[in-house]
Enzyme design. Structure first.
Site, PDB file in Angstrom:
ATOM      1  N   LYS A   1      -8.587  -4.680   6.401  1.00  0.00           N
ATOM      2  CA  LYS A   1      -7.620  -4.515   7.478  1.00  0.00           C
ATOM      3  C   LYS A   1      -8.608  -4.283   8.491  1.00  0.00           C
ATOM      4  O   LYS A   1      -7.985  -4.146   9.650  1.00  0.00           O
ATOM      5  CB  LYS A   1      -6.671  -3.657   6.912  1.00  0.00           C
ATOM      6  CG  LYS A   1      -5.801  -3.942   5.757  1.00  0.00           C
ATOM      7  CD  LYS A   1      -4.890  -4.977   6.029  1.00  0.00           C
ATOM      8  CE  LYS A   1      -4.333  -5.274   4.695  1.00  0.00           C
ATOM      9  NZ  LYS A   1      -3.092  -4.490   4.335  1.00  0.00           N
TER      10      LYS A   1
ATOM     11  N   GLU B   1       9.535   1.179  11.578  1.00  0.00           N
ATOM     12  CA  GLU B   1       8.038   1.966  11.330  1.00  0.00           C
ATOM     13  C   GLU B   1       7.900   2.520  12.631  1.00  0.00           C
ATOM     14  O   GLU B   1       7.291   3.637  12.577  1.00  0.00           O
ATOM     15  CB  GLU B   1       7.208   0.808  10.958  1.00  0.00           C
ATOM     16  CG  GLU B   1       7.288   0.288   9.429  1.00  0.00           C
ATOM     17  CD  GLU B   1       6.378  -0.801   9.228  1.00  0.00           C
ATOM     18  OE1 GLU B   1       6.306  -0.838   7.907  1.00  0.00           O
ATOM     19  OE2 GLU B   1       5.817  -1.549   9.984  1.00  0.00           O
TER      20      GLU B   1
ATOM     21  N   THR C   1       0.945  -1.195  -0.034  1.00  0.00           N
ATOM     22  CA  THR C   1      -0.036   0.097  -0.071  1.00  0.00           C
ATOM     23  C   THR C   1       0.881   1.288   0.121  1.00  0.00           C
ATOM     24  O   THR C   1       0.617   2.213  -0.524  1.00  0.00           O
ATOM     25  CB  THR C   1      -0.987  -0.132   1.147  1.00  0.00           C
ATOM     26  OG1 THR C   1      -1.534  -1.416   1.274  1.00  0.00           O
ATOM     27  CG2 THR C   1      -2.024   1.007   1.077  1.00  0.00           C
TER      28      THR C   1
ATOM     29  N   GLY D   1       3.895  -7.156   8.883  1.00  0.00           N
ATOM     30  CA  GLY D   1       3.948  -8.175   7.739  1.00  0.00           C
ATOM     31  C   GLY D   1       5.057  -8.213   6.773  1.00  0.00           C
ATOM     32  O   GLY D   1       5.335  -9.335   6.218  1.00  0.00           O
TER      33      GLY D   1
END
Ligand code: 5RP
Length: 234
Positions: A133, A115, A43, A108
């Site tokens: 999600k 992050e 994404t 994932g």
């Protein structure tokens, strides 16, 4: 976070199209003239592609993975080390699961540690995800936990004592090695009803580098891709 209003039915978009849709929508949160925090995943790759269309309007990016750094640079976007930048106005990243409060499971793509670091240095976390999600309770997606290899078995036993089933993530038959040189343990069978407490507890276990529950660094805004358009939860 408030749930989106009921949509009017229309032609279903593919998951790839939904990701592209939220990737483009996230541009509205990018402060022009500044450095933007960029996450990792398929994404986010759509977001990076969209970001390239306004690359002359931003200073550059702080990236959360080697993969995102390579994609940003290939598209002509400057990448800064996180230590060069004190604070970012916004961090844009995907999620494996997000609940209505903005608590997430991430990792994932094995980039959870960087992050969390970039999310922590950002004033606003904008999560971009397709509507699949969105969950009521975190835990159906195998929870990624980055561990120092010598602690893996012990950490797995600790999860077993909580009712989880943990396994070391592999790539080509060998333990996957993260950008930080560590391993990932994926845990199934958990229902994470109190993400804040869960994150605090697991983060303290010796050998755990980062747990993939993002509760202390939760999303402030979530852009959810649906066939009826982008739904904003905040
Ligand atoms: C990577 C992540 C990603 O944000 C998460 O896995 C979602 O990825 P995708 O957009 O490919 O579904 O946490 O570590």
């Amino acid at each position: 976070m408030t749930a989106p209003a009921s949509p009017t039915p229309s032609k279903p978009l593919s998951q790839d199209e939904l990701k592209a849709q939220v990737g483009r929508a996230a541009l509205a949160y990018v402060a022009r003239g500044e450095i933007v925090g960029v996450g990792t995943g398929s994404t986010v790759n759509k977001f990076i592609d969209a970001l390239a269309t306004i690359k002359d309007e931003i200073k550059g990016a702080v990236s959360s993975s080697v993969a995102s750094t390579e994609r940003l640079r290939a598209l002509g976007i400057s990448v800064f080390d996180s230590n060069e930048v004190e604070e970012l106005s916004v961090y844009i990243d995907g999620a494996d699961e997000i609940d209505h409060r903005g608590f997430m499971v991430k990792g994932g793509g094995a980039a959870l540690t960087r992050e969390k670091i970039v999310a922590a240095q950002s004033r606003k976390f904008v999560c971009i995800a397709d509507a699949s999600k969105l969950v009521e309770v975190l835990g159906a997606f195998p929870l990624p936990v980055e561990v120092i290899p010598m602690a893996a078995r012990r950490v797995m036993r600790q999860f077993a004592a909580m009712g989880g089933i943990a396994q070391v993530r592999e790539k080509d038959g060998l333990p996957l090695v993260t950008d930080n040189g560590q391993h990932i343990v994926d845990v199934t069978g958990l229902k994470i009803t109190d993400p804040l407490a869960f994150e605090s507890t697991v983060s303290q276990w010796p050998g755990v580098v980062t747990v993939g529950v993002f509760a202390h660094q939760k999303a402030d805004v979530c852009l959810l891709g649906t066939s009826e358009g982008v739904k904003t939860m905040e």
